[in-house]
Design an enzyme around this catalytic site. Structure first.
Site, PDB file in Angstrom:
ATOM      1  N   THR A 292       6.137  -3.792  -7.574  1.00 19.01           N
ATOM      2  CA  THR A 292       5.167  -3.378  -6.496  1.00 19.01           C
ATOM      3  C   THR A 292       5.501  -4.957  -6.747  1.00 19.01           C
ATOM      4  O   THR A 292       6.627  -6.389  -7.078  1.00 19.01           O
ATOM      5  CB  THR A 292       3.821  -3.437  -7.569  1.00 19.01           C
ATOM      6  OG1 THR A 292       2.635  -3.732  -6.542  1.00 19.01           O
ATOM      7  CG2 THR A 292       3.864  -4.240  -9.243  1.00 19.01           C
ATOM      8  N   LYS A 296       9.237  -5.720  -3.686  1.00 16.38           N
ATOM      9  CA  LYS A 296       9.741  -4.799  -2.984  1.00 16.38           C
ATOM     10  C   LYS A 296      10.832  -4.898  -1.726  1.00 16.38           C
ATOM     11  O   LYS A 296      11.856  -4.329  -1.948  1.00 16.38           O
ATOM     12  CB  LYS A 296       8.585  -4.083  -1.899  1.00 16.38           C
ATOM     13  CG  LYS A 296       7.329  -3.333  -3.611  1.00 16.38           C
ATOM     14  CD  LYS A 296       6.387  -2.906  -2.372  1.00 16.38           C
ATOM     15  CE  LYS A 296       5.003  -2.537  -2.865  1.00 16.38           C
ATOM     16  NZ  LYS A 296       3.766  -2.170  -1.987  1.00 16.38           N
ATOM     17  N   ASP A 334       5.615   5.158  -0.605  1.00 14.07           N
ATOM     18  CA  ASP A 334       4.120   3.906  -0.308  1.00 14.07           C
ATOM     19  C   ASP A 334       3.951   4.938   1.185  1.00 14.07           C
ATOM     20  O   ASP A 334       2.753   5.243   1.800  1.00 14.07           O
ATOM     21  CB  ASP A 334       3.576   2.589  -0.251  1.00 14.07           C
ATOM     22  CG  ASP A 334       4.257   1.604  -1.243  1.00 14.07           C
ATOM     23  OD1 ASP A 334       3.115   2.316  -1.932  1.00 14.07           O
ATOM     24  OD2 ASP A 334       4.270   1.169  -1.540  1.00 14.07           O
ATOM     25  N   GLY A 469      -8.232   4.118   0.034  1.00 14.27           N
ATOM     26  CA  GLY A 469      -6.505   3.822  -1.011  1.00 14.27           C
ATOM     27  C   GLY A 469      -6.438   4.374  -2.139  1.00 14.27           C
ATOM     28  O   GLY A 469      -5.644   4.770  -2.329  1.00 14.27           O
TER      29      GLY A 469
HETATM   30  P1  NAP Z   1      -0.221  -8.883   2.662  1.00 17.27           P
HETATM   31  O1  NAP Z   1       1.735  -8.868   3.101  1.00 17.27           O
HETATM   32  O2  NAP Z   1      -0.563  -9.836   1.840  1.00 17.27           O
HETATM   33  O3  NAP Z   1      -0.553  -8.674   4.259  1.00 17.27           O
HETATM   34  C1  NAP Z   1      -2.533  -8.988   4.881  1.00 17.27           C
HETATM   35  C2  NAP Z   1      -2.743  -9.126   5.915  1.00 17.27           C
HETATM   36  O4  NAP Z   1      -4.172  -8.843   6.213  1.00 17.27           O
HETATM   37  C3  NAP Z   1      -2.572  -9.941   6.777  1.00 17.27           C
HETATM   38  O5  NAP Z   1      -1.878  -9.526   7.167  1.00 17.27           O
HETATM   39  C4  NAP Z   1      -3.419 -11.183   6.586  1.00 17.27           C
HETATM   40  O6  NAP Z   1      -3.405 -11.461   8.220  1.00 17.27           O
HETATM   41  C5  NAP Z   1      -4.410 -10.189   6.954  1.00 17.27           C
HETATM   42  N1  NAP Z   1      -5.356 -10.486   6.093  1.00 17.27           N
HETATM   43  C6  NAP Z   1      -5.656 -10.939   5.201  1.00 17.27           C
HETATM   44  N2  NAP Z   1      -6.677 -12.101   4.834  1.00 17.27           N
HETATM   45  C7  NAP Z   1      -7.721 -11.637   5.731  1.00 17.27           C
HETATM   46  C8  NAP Z   1      -8.427 -12.139   6.434  1.00 17.27           C
HETATM   47  N3  NAP Z   1      -9.793 -12.750   5.595  1.00 17.27           N
HETATM   48  N4  NAP Z   1      -9.390 -11.914   8.035  1.00 17.27           N
HETATM   49  C9  NAP Z   1      -8.258 -11.204   8.693  1.00 17.27           C
HETATM   50  N5  NAP Z   1      -7.192 -10.849   8.390  1.00 17.27           N
HETATM   51  C10 NAP Z   1      -7.240 -11.469   6.605  1.00 17.27           C
HETATM   52  O7  NAP Z   1      -0.896  -7.155   1.615  1.00 17.27           O
HETATM   53  P2  NAP Z   1      -0.448  -6.179   1.477  1.00 17.27           P
HETATM   54  O8  NAP Z   1       0.142  -5.868   0.813  1.00 17.27           O
HETATM   55  O9  NAP Z   1      -0.071  -5.361   3.169  1.00 17.27           O
HETATM   56  O10 NAP Z   1      -1.937  -5.559   0.825  1.00 17.27           O
HETATM   57  C11 NAP Z   1      -3.661  -5.413   1.738  1.00 17.27           C
HETATM   58  C12 NAP Z   1      -4.444  -4.254   0.819  1.00 17.27           C
HETATM   59  O11 NAP Z   1      -3.549  -3.121   0.959  1.00 17.27           O
HETATM   60  C13 NAP Z   1      -4.175  -4.716  -0.988  1.00 17.27           C
HETATM   61  O12 NAP Z   1      -5.854  -4.939  -0.917  1.00 17.27           O
HETATM   62  C14 NAP Z   1      -3.514  -3.876  -1.176  1.00 17.27           C
HETATM   63  O13 NAP Z   1      -4.100  -3.505  -2.309  1.00 17.27           O
HETATM   64  C15 NAP Z   1      -3.941  -2.885  -0.741  1.00 17.27           C
HETATM   65  N6  NAP Z   1      -3.013  -1.922  -0.671  1.00 17.27           N
HETATM   66  C16 NAP Z   1      -3.678  -0.770  -1.089  1.00 17.27           C
HETATM   67  C17 NAP Z   1      -2.149   0.480  -1.332  1.00 17.27           C
HETATM   68  C18 NAP Z   1      -2.327   0.991  -1.946  1.00 17.27           C
HETATM   69  O14 NAP Z   1      -1.968   2.384  -2.253  1.00 17.27           O
HETATM   70  N7  NAP Z   1      -3.440   2.550  -1.481  1.00 17.27           N
HETATM   71  C19 NAP Z   1      -0.471   0.154  -1.563  1.00 17.27           C
HETATM   72  C20 NAP Z   1      -0.582  -1.395  -1.220  1.00 17.27           C
HETATM   73  C21 NAP Z   1      -1.486  -2.487  -1.135  1.00 17.27           C
HETATM   74  P3  NAP Z   1      -2.318 -12.725   8.377  1.00 17.27           P
HETATM   75  O15 NAP Z   1      -1.549 -11.977   8.743  1.00 17.27           O
HETATM   76  O16 NAP Z   1      -3.361 -13.335   9.536  1.00 17.27           O
HETATM   77  O17 NAP Z   1      -2.291 -13.535   7.269  1.00 17.27           O
END
Ligand code: NAP
Length: 506
Positions: A292, A296, A334, A469
Site C-alpha cells: 500500500t 505501490k 485495485d 469504497g
Molecule cells: P492521491 O494519490 O493522494 O490523490 C488524491 C486526489 O484527490 C488528487 O487528485 C487530489 O487533487 C485530490 N484532492 C485531494 N484533496 C482535495 C481537495 N480538498 N479538493 C479537491 N481535490 C482534492 O490519493 P489516492 O491514493 O488516489 O486516494 C484517494 C482516496 O481513495 C483516499 O480516500 C483513499 O483512502 C481512497 N482509496 C480507497 C481504496 C479502496 O480500496 N476503496 C483504494 C485506494 C484508495 P490534486 O491533484 O489537485 O492534489
C-alpha cells in the site's frame, strides 16, 4: 522447570506504577490468554520491599518473569544497585519465577539457572547482533534475551534469524512498530517467548502488540513451524485493516498461515532493503505481500515489468506480490476490484462498460488505476481534478478528456466516481458536489471510512445506484487471497470483518 518444555510463551508485561494497580492488572489479565506475566518492578513507586515482592509472586495466578531495569539500560529504576540485585535474587528463590538480568550488570555469583541474560540496544544500529548471540549461548544463564530498536522490518528478520540459530531458549526481538512482525513470528521460529502489553498505551517497550491482538487478530495459538507467512508493506501501517481481513480469511479457510504488518519508510531504497532481506531468507516461508501507500510504484519497479500483468504496468503500480521459490510475481487487484464492484452493482459485464460516460474526480493513485481499467474496457472517461496539469497529464496518457472541478456539475456522464479524499474521516460532512448532476445514475465513492460518505447519501436520496469504497477494498483483498492460495475467498467473512473494524465493533 515449567518454563522449558519447548513451547513459545506469551508474556503479558505489566509495567504498573503501584502495587494496587499491579495486583488489579494481574487478576484482570490472568484470563486474557497470556502464559506468563512480566513484573516490571522498575515502574513501581516506591520499589517494593522483599516481603511485598514475595507476597506478590505467591499471589500471581501465572508464572512470572521479574525485571527491574535500571535507567542506564532503558528502565526506570534509580535506586542502589545492591538493593536491585537483592530483589532479583529474592525473586529467583520463589517457585515459578525467572529473573531478567542485564548482561552489562550481571554479577559473577547469580542464580543463573533462573536467569534471563539480557541486552537492550536503543542505538537503532545493533552491529554485532550475531556476536552477542554467540556469547549469550555460552553463558550460564537459562535464557538469552536480545532486544534492539528496529531501523526497518528487515531487523525483525534479523531477530528471527537469531532464534533459528540459537540452541538455548532465546528471546530475540526488534523493538518499535517496524519490528512487530518479528514479535508475532517468534512462535514460528521457536522463541522462548514474546512480550505483549495488556492494552494499547500500556506497552513496557515500543512495538509490543497487545495480548488480545496476538491471540485474536494474529491467531497466536495457530502459529507453528509450518505456518506460511504473508504481510502488508506500507507507511504508516499501524491502522491498516489488511491484517484483520486476511487473518480472518485464513481462519475461515482453515489455512495454516499468518498475515503481519510491515512498516517500510518511504523511498525506493527502503523498499529494496526490506525486499532483499526477505528474499535472502527463503527459510522464512514468505508467500505473499500486499503493498500500500507509498510503495505501490516501488513494488512494480522492484518486481520488474516483465513479471507484472500488462494493465498494472500501464498503471505503473502493483498492490500484490506473490513469492514462489524465490521468484516474484506482481499484480494490481485495485483496478479489477473497482471495476467489478461497479459492474456487480450495475448488473453488467466488464465489456458492457464500452461507450458509457464516466466522470472520474481526482487524478491521484486510485484515479489512475480505475481510469486505466475503464479506458481498457472502452468507457468514455472525463477526469475532473483540482490541479489541471495533473488532470491533463493523466488524461493525455490514457487518451481521455479532462476538465475542472467547476465544470463537474455540468457533466453528462452516467457514472460518477470520486477518487479524492473529500468526505473521508474526519471530514464526513464534506462532499465533492453540492448536488448530483442530473445525468448521473450510478455513484461510486472509493473512500471506505466512513462506510457511507455524504456523497453516497446524496446519491441514494436522488435514487442513484451506489457503490461504496468498502466493496472495492474487500474485493481487492479477496483477489489477493485467491491469487495466493488458489482457493475461493471467503467473501462474506472478509466483508463482515472489514465492516466491523470500520464501525469500531472489533
Ligand atoms: P492521491 O494519490 O493522494 O490523490 C488524491 C486526489 O484527490 C488528487 O487528485 C487530489 O487533487 C485530490 N484532492 C485531494 N484533496 C482535495 C481537495 N480538498 N479538493 C479537491 N481535490 C482534492 O490519493 P489516492 O491514493 O488516489 O486516494 C484517494 C482516496 O481513495 C483516499 O480516500 C483513499 O483512502 C481512497 N482509496 C480507497 C481504496 C479502496 O480500496 N476503496 C483504494 C485506494 C484508495 P490534486 O491533484 O489537485 O492534489
Amino acid at each position: 522447570m515449567i518454563f522449558f518444555d519447548g513451547k513459545t510463551r506469551l508474556i503479558c508485561s505489566l509495567a504498573c506504577g503501584d502495587l494496587k494497580t499491579l495486583r488489579h492488572e494481574m487478576l484482570s489479565q490472568s484470563a486474557a490468554g497470556a502464559d506468563l506475566f512480566e513484573f516490571r518492578l522498575d515502574h513501581l513507586l516506591p520499589t517494593p520491599t522483599l516481603a511485598e515482592l514475595r507476597d506478590l509472586l505467591t499471589e500471581s495466578p501465572l508464572p512470572v518473569i521479574v525485571t527491574c531495569r535500571p535507567a542506564r539500560f532503558g528502565g526506570h529504576y534509580e535506586g542502589p544497585e545492591e538493593a536491585r540485585l537483592e530483589l532479583l535474587r529474592a525473586a529467583a528463590e520463589c517457585p515459578n519465577v525467572l529473573v531478567d538480568v542485564d548482561a552489562a550488570a550481571a554479577p559473577a555469583d547469580f542464580p543463573y539457572d533462573k536467569a534471563i541474560l539480557s541486552v537492550h540496544d536503543y542505538s537503532g544500529n545493533m552491529p554485532d547482533l550475531e556476536g552477542v548471540a554467540d556469547r549469550f549461548e555460552s553463558s550460564p544463564a537459562a535464557v538469552s534475551k536480545i532486544a534492539f530498536v528496529a531501523s526497518g522490518p528487515q531487523d525483525a528478520l534479523r531477530a528471527l534469524e537469531i532464534l533459528r540459530r540459537g540452541r538455548k531458549p532465546t528471546i530475540s526481538l526488534a523493538m518499535g512498530e517496524a519490528g512487530i512482525a518479528g514479535r508475532i513470528l517468534a512462535k514460528k521460529f521457536g522463541a522462548f517467548a514474546t512480550f505483549a502489553s495488556p492494552r494499547k498505551g500500556k506497552e513496557s517497550a515500543p512495538g509490543q502488540p497487545t495480548v488480545d491482538e496476538l491471540k485474536n487478530l494474529y491467531r497466536w495459538d495457530r502459529i507453528g513451524p509450518a505456518t506460511a507467512v504473508y504481510g502488508v508493506i506500507g507507511c504508516p501501517i499501524g491502522h491498516s485493516l489488511s491484517p484483520a481481513i486476511h487473518n480472518a480469511a485464513f481462519e475461515a479457510a482453515g489455512l495454516d498461515a499468518v498475515y503481519v504488518r510491515l512498516e517500510v519508510q518511504p523511498g525506493a531504497d527502503n523498499f529494496k532493503r526490506f525486499m532483499d532481506a526477505l528474499l535472502e531468507r527463503p527459510w522464512m516461508d514468505w508467500r505473499g505481500l500486499s503493498v500500500t501507500l507509498p510503495h505501490k510504484e516501488n513494488a512494480l519497479n522492484y518486481v520488474g515489468a516483465d513479471r507484472c500483468d500488462e494493465l498494472s504496468v500501464q498503471i505503473g503500480a502493483i498492490n500484490t506480490i506473490t513469492i514462489a521459490e524465490g521468484r516474484l510475481q506482481g499484480e494490481n487487484t485495485d483496478y479489477a476490484a473497482a471495476i467489478d464492484s461497479l459492474c456487480t452493482e450495475m448488473l453488467i459485464q466488464r465489456r458492457d462498460l464500452r461507450g458509457r460516460g464516466v466522470a472520474v474526480i481526482g487524478a491521484g493513485g486510485s484515479a489512475r488505476a480505475i481510469l486505466a481499467a475503464l479506458v481498457h474496457y472502452g468507457a468514455d472517461v472525463t477526469v475532473y481534478n483540482r490541479t489541471q496539469d495533473r488532470a491533463a497529464q493523466l488524461a493525455g496518457e490514457f487518451h481521455c478528456r479532462f476538465s475542472t472541478l467547476e465544470q463537474l456539475p455540468r457533466t453528462d456522464a452516467e457514472i460518477l466516481i470520486n477518487c479524492t479524499p473529500i468526505g473521508m474521516h474526519p471530514h464526513e460532512n464534506d462532499s465533492p458536489l453540492e448536488e448530483i448532476p442530473s445525468s448521473v445514475r450510478v455513484v461510486f465513492d472509493v473512500i471506505y471510512s466512513p462506510i457511507e460518505t455524504r456523497l453516497l447519501r446524496q446519491a441514494r436520496a436522488d435514487g442513484c445506484q451506489i457503490v461504496a469504497g468498502v466493496d472495492m477494498f474487500v474485493r481487492q483483498a479477496c483477489a489477493q487471497f485467491e491469487i495466493w492460495t488458489g482457493r475461493p475467498a471467503p467473501l462474506d467473512v472478509m466483508r463482515q470483518v472489514t465492516i466491523k473494524r470500520l464501525s469500531g465493533q472489533l
